[in-house]
Design a protein around this motif. Structure first.
Motif, PDB file in Angstrom:
ATOM      1  N   UNK A 103       0.831  -1.198   0.000  1.00  0.00           N
ATOM      2  CA  UNK A 103       0.000   0.000   0.000  1.00  0.00           C
ATOM      3  C   UNK A 103       0.868   1.251   0.000  1.00  0.00           C
ATOM      4  N   UNK A 104       1.912   1.253   0.801  1.00  0.00           N
ATOM      5  CA  UNK A 104       2.790   2.417   0.911  1.00  0.00           C
ATOM      6  C   UNK A 104       3.483   2.690  -0.421  1.00  0.00           C
ATOM      7  N   UNK A 105       3.955   1.655  -1.085  1.00  0.00           N
ATOM      8  CA  UNK A 105       4.653   1.860  -2.344  1.00  0.00           C
ATOM      9  C   UNK A 105       3.734   2.476  -3.389  1.00  0.00           C
ATOM     10  N   UNK A 106       2.467   2.142  -3.346  1.00  0.00           N
ATOM     11  CA  UNK A 106       1.519   2.693  -4.309  1.00  0.00           C
ATOM     12  C   UNK A 106       1.166   4.144  -3.990  1.00  0.00           C
ATOM     13  N   UNK A 107       0.961   4.427  -2.727  1.00  0.00           N
ATOM     14  CA  UNK A 107       0.487   5.760  -2.358  1.00  0.00           C
ATOM     15  C   UNK A 107       1.614   6.778  -2.237  1.00  0.00           C
ATOM     16  N   UNK A 108       2.720   6.396  -1.610  1.00  0.00           N
ATOM     17  CA  UNK A 108       3.865   7.286  -1.390  1.00  0.00           C
ATOM     18  C   UNK A 108       3.470   8.599  -0.728  1.00  0.00           C
ATOM     19  N   UNK A 109       2.385   8.611   0.023  1.00  0.00           N
ATOM     20  CA  UNK A 109       2.004   9.769   0.815  1.00  0.00           C
ATOM     21  C   UNK A 109       2.092   9.382   2.273  1.00  0.00           C
ATOM     22  N   UNK A 110       2.486  10.343   3.095  1.00  0.00           N
ATOM     23  CA  UNK A 110       2.574  10.055   4.519  1.00  0.00           C
ATOM     24  C   UNK A 110       1.214   9.647   5.058  1.00  0.00           C
ATOM     25  N   UNK A 111       1.181   8.556   5.815  1.00  0.00           N
ATOM     26  CA  UNK A 111      -0.092   8.187   6.443  1.00  0.00           C
ATOM     27  C   UNK A 111      -0.501   9.264   7.442  1.00  0.00           C
ATOM     28  N   UNK A 116       5.241  12.402  14.185  1.00  0.00           N
ATOM     29  CA  UNK A 116       6.175  13.410  13.686  1.00  0.00           C
ATOM     30  C   UNK A 116       7.618  12.942  13.699  1.00  0.00           C
ATOM     31  N   UNK A 117       7.987  12.166  14.697  1.00  0.00           N
ATOM     32  CA  UNK A 117       9.363  11.694  14.812  1.00  0.00           C
ATOM     33  C   UNK A 117       9.742  10.760  13.654  1.00  0.00           C
ATOM     34  N   UNK A 118       8.749  10.175  12.980  1.00  0.00           N
ATOM     35  CA  UNK A 118       9.028   9.267  11.862  1.00  0.00           C
ATOM     36  C   UNK A 118       8.932   9.946  10.494  1.00  0.00           C
ATOM     37  N   UNK A 119       8.570  11.212  10.458  1.00  0.00           N
ATOM     38  CA  UNK A 119       8.453  11.894   9.159  1.00  0.00           C
ATOM     39  C   UNK A 119       9.777  11.924   8.393  1.00  0.00           C
ATOM     40  N   UNK A 120      10.913  12.185   9.064  1.00  0.00           N
ATOM     41  CA  UNK A 120      12.182  12.132   8.313  1.00  0.00           C
ATOM     42  C   UNK A 120      12.459  10.726   7.752  1.00  0.00           C
ATOM     43  N   UNK A 121      12.107   9.698   8.519  1.00  0.00           N
ATOM     44  CA  UNK A 121      12.304   8.326   8.035  1.00  0.00           C
ATOM     45  C   UNK A 121      11.426   8.079   6.806  1.00  0.00           C
ATOM     46  N   UNK A 122      10.179   8.551   6.869  1.00  0.00           N
ATOM     47  CA  UNK A 122       9.268   8.388   5.730  1.00  0.00           C
ATOM     48  C   UNK A 122       9.835   9.079   4.493  1.00  0.00           C
ATOM     49  N   UNK A 123      10.261  10.324   4.667  1.00  0.00           N
ATOM     50  CA  UNK A 123      10.792  11.089   3.540  1.00  0.00           C
ATOM     51  C   UNK A 123      12.031  10.416   2.947  1.00  0.00           C
ATOM     52  N   UNK A 146       3.153  -0.303  16.791  1.00  0.00           N
ATOM     53  CA  UNK A 146       2.238   0.809  17.028  1.00  0.00           C
ATOM     54  C   UNK A 146       2.812   1.913  17.887  1.00  0.00           C
ATOM     55  N   UNK A 147       4.123   1.887  18.128  1.00  0.00           N
ATOM     56  CA  UNK A 147       4.735   2.917  18.965  1.00  0.00           C
ATOM     57  C   UNK A 147       6.134   3.246  18.453  1.00  0.00           C
ATOM     58  N   UNK A 148       6.656   4.389  18.880  1.00  0.00           N
ATOM     59  CA  UNK A 148       8.016   4.768  18.511  1.00  0.00           C
ATOM     60  C   UNK A 148       8.951   4.701  19.710  1.00  0.00           C
ATOM     61  N   UNK A 149       8.404   4.464  20.879  1.00  0.00           N
ATOM     62  CA  UNK A 149       9.217   4.401  22.099  1.00  0.00           C
ATOM     63  C   UNK A 149       9.828   3.013  22.243  1.00  0.00           C
ATOM     64  N   UNK A 150      11.143   2.957  22.438  1.00  0.00           N
ATOM     65  CA  UNK A 150      11.858   1.680  22.478  1.00  0.00           C
ATOM     66  C   UNK A 150      11.307   0.742  23.555  1.00  0.00           C
ATOM     67  N   UNK A 151      11.067   1.220  24.736  1.00  0.00           N
ATOM     68  CA  UNK A 151      10.565   0.341  25.806  1.00  0.00           C
ATOM     69  C   UNK A 151       9.196  -0.233  25.438  1.00  0.00           C
ATOM     70  N   UNK A 152       8.345   0.586  24.853  1.00  0.00           N
ATOM     71  CA  UNK A 152       7.022   0.107  24.438  1.00  0.00           C
ATOM     72  C   UNK A 152       7.139  -0.873  23.269  1.00  0.00           C
ATOM     73  N   UNK A 153       8.086  -0.627  22.362  1.00  0.00           N
ATOM     74  CA  UNK A 153       8.293  -1.552  21.247  1.00  0.00           C
ATOM     75  C   UNK A 153       8.732  -2.918  21.771  1.00  0.00           C
ATOM     76  N   UNK A 154       9.668  -2.905  22.718  1.00  0.00           N
ATOM     77  CA  UNK A 154      10.143  -4.166  23.294  1.00  0.00           C
ATOM     78  C   UNK A 154       8.994  -4.888  23.986  1.00  0.00           C
ATOM     79  N   UNK A 155       8.183  -4.146  24.723  1.00  0.00           N
ATOM     80  CA  UNK A 155       7.035  -4.759  25.402  1.00  0.00           C
ATOM     81  C   UNK A 155       6.063  -5.360  24.392  1.00  0.00           C
ATOM     82  N   UNK A 156       5.817  -4.653  23.297  1.00  0.00           N
ATOM     83  CA  UNK A 156       4.910  -5.168  22.265  1.00  0.00           C
ATOM     84  C   UNK A 156       5.486  -6.431  21.625  1.00  0.00           C
TER      85      UNK A 156
END
Length: 181
Positions: A103-111, A116-123, A146-156
């Motif tokens: 889906x992302x490859x087709x749309x190429x628009x930011x979801x 905000x912290x992932x916008x540079x990664x998206x670009x 579903x998160x950008x926080x490392x501790x929450x990512x590890x928990x997930x």
């Protein structure tokens, strides 16, 4: 006429099951190590339901073992857990990624919900044509957890591993879910 002697011995069966329990090798590689073809292993499994059940159980234990190792490695780098699990078990760990990636490859628009912290990664990912591995990994980790926080990512990720271990313990991993070998 008796025909050729079978390669199937208790030692060969044990070697196959032990290698699968480690979780680091898939069936074709295990077959090469013990000197039988994948076709032979499939035939043995078809002919012997008990052996088939032992193979499936060994693979499930191997997957759970690998998931545990990956989660331990996630203490330092949670992307490691995702990479290992997606590479070894894409049918369970990579499905969501594949759908989102297409889906992302087709749309190429930011979801709209992209933090905000992932916008540079998206670009960076869009600019590189989705070849910037670091940017894509950051986005994949967010999609998976579903998160950008490392501790929450590890928990997930731990939660995902716990679900897998519970499914293995409950015997919910059926023949269609055991891997594509």
């Amino acid at each position: 006429m008796a025909g050729r002697p079978s390669h199937r011995t208790p030692e060969v069966e044990k070697a196959i099951l032990d290698a699968l329990r480690l979780g680091q090798l898939h069936r074709p590689t295990v077959c090469k190590l013990v000197g039988v073809s994948p076709r032979t292993l499939r035939r043995w499994r078809k002919q012997d339901e008990d052996f088939d059940a032992l193979v499936r159980a060994a693979e499930a234990k191997g997957e759970a073992r690998l998931a545990t190792i990956a989660i331990q490695g996630a203490e330092e780098d949670p992307r490691l857990a995702l990479d290992l699990l997606r590479a070894r078990y894409p049918e369970r760990w990579g499905r969501r990624h594949a759908q989102i990636d297409a889906k992302v490859k087709l749309e190429a628009e930011r979801p709209p919900g992209l933090p905000g912290v992932l916008r540079p990664a998206w670009d960076a990912a869009v600019k590189s044509g989705w070849k910037d591995r670091k940017a894509c990994r950051e986005l994949e980790l967010w999609w998976a957890t579903g998160t950008t926080e490392r501790a929450e990512q590890i928990a997930a990720l731990r939660g995902l591993a716990d679900e897998l271990e519970a499914a293995v313990a409950a015997g919910e991993l059926g023949p269609g879910e055991e891997g594509a070998s």
